[in-house]
Write an enzyme that holds these catalytic residues in place. Structure first.
Site, PDB file in Angstrom:
ATOM      1  CD  GLU A   1      10.124 -29.039 -76.281  1.00  0.00           C
ATOM      2  OE1 GLU A   1       9.411 -28.138 -76.250  1.00  0.00           O
ATOM      3  OE2 GLU A   1       9.083 -30.491 -76.568  1.00  0.00           O
TER       4      GLU A   1
ATOM      5  CG  HIS B   1       9.704 -26.595 -71.003  1.00  0.00           C
ATOM      6  ND1 HIS B   1      10.283 -26.126 -71.987  1.00  0.00           N
ATOM      7  CD2 HIS B   1       9.329 -27.304 -71.312  1.00  0.00           C
ATOM      8  CE1 HIS B   1       9.671 -25.986 -73.128  1.00  0.00           C
ATOM      9  NE2 HIS B   1       8.670 -27.220 -73.283  1.00  0.00           N
TER      10      HIS B   1
ATOM     11  CG  HIS C   1       8.204 -32.231 -71.292  1.00  0.00           C
ATOM     12  ND1 HIS C   1       8.709 -32.187 -72.566  1.00  0.00           N
ATOM     13  CD2 HIS C   1       7.924 -30.722 -71.827  1.00  0.00           C
ATOM     14  CE1 HIS C   1       8.769 -31.132 -73.457  1.00  0.00           C
ATOM     15  NE2 HIS C   1       7.915 -30.440 -72.918  1.00  0.00           N
ATOM     16  CD  GLU C   2       5.149 -28.910 -69.105  1.00  0.00           C
ATOM     17  OE1 GLU C   2       6.281 -27.665 -69.685  1.00  0.00           O
ATOM     18  OE2 GLU C   2       4.675 -29.180 -70.858  1.00  0.00           O
TER      19      GLU C   2
END
EC number: 3.4.17.19
Lengths: 511, 511
Positions: free
Chosen positions: B304, B278, B274-275
């Site tokens: 997001e 980003h 997820h990170e």
């Protein structure tokens, strides 16, 4: 000097004083933010981050400059000329005025030209050093000297430019005093080193071993153990690795770095203790004075006295090795047969044949410094052509240490300092000399060796905080030395410390 | 759109435009410096450093504010009203004007009152959550709502205050659009989740094991392997640990953190992916536009979408587990018998009984978000008393997920958001919905599953850079979505993605 007294100080002060203090806090915040970003850049940042980080640092530096040279600051300072201040308030104003004057007098375009040329010279120096080609460096150096002379003239057109530059790093300690100390050191150290060399005695060196590789993680664990032992609080600092050991931070957060040699664990250990000493000063500054000259460290020389005190007067004592050798053996079991005497001798070995300042021992180090200061004073004052630097360097190496580098890479191109500025080496030697003077003073009050043997370092740190750290910039350097030791700075204690020590280690007659 | 075109743009622009760009660069430097100091504080800083760091961040925030709301900026913007700008220049001016307007209209004293009250509310919230005592939190929350209403009125006295606050994080995407999407999701997800629950099927969960402790270093090694595999460049980023996973940085240096659960390695792995998502957005922004809105990321929802794309549409696919399961088994050999189907099911397990948003699965997550947005809109608009929040929360949990928290700690006190501000949850769901829409679009152009199976992630990242990242803030959110996917934002693709996926996983009729 408790909180009530402080409150009284502020109440009694004028609005201008309060405004000045507030500005000082903002300025400190910006400077400390830059310092933290610099730490990150050297320790944590991925290489590709450089362009963005360079922009950030340049912008913060510009904003800090604007906060400082603002006309309002000049106005408050002028107003405070006619206000009755107590001694600590006067110290605050003295330091901020000094900072203001040294910045406000230098035209912004000169600051920019200098910064740009420093960046370029740094690059040229790296190439010249790699290629052992002083001629490539010479023109950039010449221009850098001109720019610094111009800057010195802007700050004080009537003063000797070298003296003005020297005051960047060692304010309030007359250059004559330092040069007098250099004379005494040269006179004491040159014959001592010659005698050691003539004796031909080789001290044991049980740690340095070209056949054995000291694991980096093990060395890091040992460095962490040594700073834990000395009392470095993990709540207010951290130990990391970086190519060049350094300390960075303030009284809340003072971080250190070290680096490792694969065949010699002493190098990292001493670098770690040295940087711990710098951190001990930062952490000893009063927390409630953060952002104010009374909560800031003094000159480079005083900072270096703290690192050298811990490195030399703690880390190189026999008592320390009585305490620490078992820990070292637990980390590196192959050292099990090393004795305390061997360890003590090993960490105090003299290497006059060494050409490199940062690898020098406790004695020869100062001759490396003196040589640099003699040379950079001569060329800044126009008494030495840049082209003559290599020859002059080599001649002085021969005179002072009896050894001549074969290349300029190992000679006058070895240090990065002259790709930025000049008159900045004195602080290293002042630091060692002051460390010896502080060591003599602390030994009047405390059983230093007894405390070291017990692993009781807190009283030593407390003594230094009481006598040095807690004052921040309250006293100018010269005065602080008298407050802390009862005497002006002198080379006497350093010579009285090294002569019997090395006399015994090298079994010298007449020492 | 090469360098020549850019040069032309700048040449043609007015002095005001150039001055504005220069100011934007400075402002970005200050903001990025603060962000880097924030990363340091959360990842590296010793705890005792807080007071000094808080001062630094507050000073930088003040300096940034001054750089932005400066009258000169207002003057340049006014001048640019009558200057003919090309499309990209107009975008730059639009974004800077928006930033200027939202700051310049809010009185400095309100900004300070709000910041001080946020700090206090944050403290009160922590205590109230620990004590499961909503009444302790209520008065601070009430005052925070008033202050935010006051701020919203300063920015736009004629607008609905909730809408103004919403535009802080999701500008240029009408609240109606988002609320319409929420309606579709609620209608689609509530019955889907009910059907899954009614079916009573339990998916295998071979990784989560209360008897086995996954070593943190091994989990870190696996997280590093997964980001290496996805193409995270070590030259422009780094992976560390922090209590709450986050990404921080810019196009030169985008860092991520993760954290570990001792009995479940999937949690850290998904947080890491997820990170990384980003960071992939940040690193895809044009480097030459650093400091300029064309080189900055767009709204929270678009950010997001990138994290969710990599987490859900890569990390939770069967193809990914075909590729990655062997690596996982090499790190954790006790998993040798786990099959791809089991792994795929495990990472897609639905937990409707879960009460905590940050631990929610791909389906129930959105009902947690919708509930929060419905509640905070109601109390900001004055339609719900603060005292009624717990009851309303529990009622909606029962309606949407069929489960009611026993404590407010696990209910309306769980998230920190309402101790700072409101109308900030929408971006999470917009991100997931947009990720599904982008996934549908990328699958028109590329064989996504085939590339994943081959470990070829570069074409996927390049597609996202081409369609999303490289534009920076050139288009408002709504327009960017159309540029990138050819359609306005819609919940359709998300529902079309989850319905067959979970229908198959849970063997549901009618899905």
């Amino acid at each position: 000097m408790g909180a009530a007294d402080e409150t009284h100080d502020t109440d009694a002060a004028s609005d201008a004083y309060r405004a000045l203090l507030e500005r000082s806090e903002k300025l400190t915040d910006v400077q400390m933010a830059s310092m933290a970003l610099g730490w990150d850049q050297r320790v944590m940042m991925p290489g590709g981050g450089t362009p963005a980080r360079a922009g950030q640092l340049s912008t913060l530096s510009g904003l800090g400059h604007e906060l400082l040279v603002d006309d309002e600051v000049g106005g408050w300072l002028e107003e405070l000329d006619s206000v009755d201040l107590n001694e600590r308030q006067a110290a605050v104003v003295r330091e901020l005025r000094r900072e203001y004057d040294r910045s406000a007098e230098v035209p912004a375009e000169l600051v920019e030209r200098l910064a740009a040329h420093q960046a370029e010279t740094q690059q040229v120096w790296q190439e010249a050093k790699a290629a052992d080609d002083f001629e490539r460096f010479a023109p950039a150096l010449e221009e850098l000297i001109d720019l610094h002379r111009e800057r010195a003239a802007a700050i004080d057109p009537d003063a000797n430019p070298y003296r003005v530059l020297y005051e960047d790093s060692l304010p309030y300690l007359p250059l004559e005093t330092v040069e007098g100390i250099f004379d005494e050191l040269r006179e004491g150290l040159v014959p001592l080193i010659e005698t050691i060399e003539a004796g031909g005695r080789e001290l044991p060196s049980p740690f340095r071993d070209p056949e054995y590789t000291y694991d980096e993680d093990d060395q890091m664990a040992l460095s962490q153990e040594v700073v834990d032992l000395l009392g470095y609080p993990r709540e207010h600092g951290r130990l990391d690795t970086a190519p060049h050991p350094f300390m960075s931070g303030n009284q809340f957060d003072a971080r250190i770095t070290t680096r490792f040699r694969e065949h010699d664990p002493i190098d990292a250990l001493m670098a770690t203790i040295h940087e711990f000493g710098h951190a001990s000063y930062q952490l000893g500054l009063p927390k409630e004075k953060y952002g104010n000259p009374l909560g800031a460290s003094l000159s480079s020389g005083v900072h270096e006295s703290q690192s050298r005190f811990w490195e030399n007067h703690i880390g190189r004592t026999r008592a320390f090795w009585e305490l620490f050798l078992p820990t070292m053996k637990a980390q590196f079991p192959h050292l099990e047969d090393v004795t305390v005497d061997e360890a003590y001798a090993a960490v105090n070995r003299i290497y006059p044949e060494n050409l490199i300042r940062v690898e020098a021992d406790e004695l020869t180090y100062h001759l490396h410094i003196i040589l640099r200061c003699e040379i950079d004073r001569a060329f800044v004052e126009g008494d030495l052509d840049v082209a003559e630097i290599p020859e002059t360097w080599n001649g002085k190496m021969d005179d002072y240490l009896g050894v001549v580098p074969e290349t300029d890479t190992d000679g006058c191109l070895q240090d990065t300092h002259w790709s930025y500025g000049f008159a900045a080496f004195q602080g290293y030697t002042v630091g060692s000399v002051l460390a010896a003077q502080l060591d003599a003073a602390i030994r009047e009050d405390l059983d230093v060796d007894g405390l070291i043997r017990e692993g009781e370092f807190e009283p030593l740190w407390e003594w230094m905080t009481e006598h040095v750290h807690r004052h921040g910039q309250r006293y100018p350097t010269e005065e602080l030395i008298e407050v802390a030791t009862g005497e002006p700075l002198t080379a006497e204690y350093f010579l009285e410390y090294v002569e019997p020590k090395y006399g015994e280690l090298y079994d010298l007659e007449n020492y």
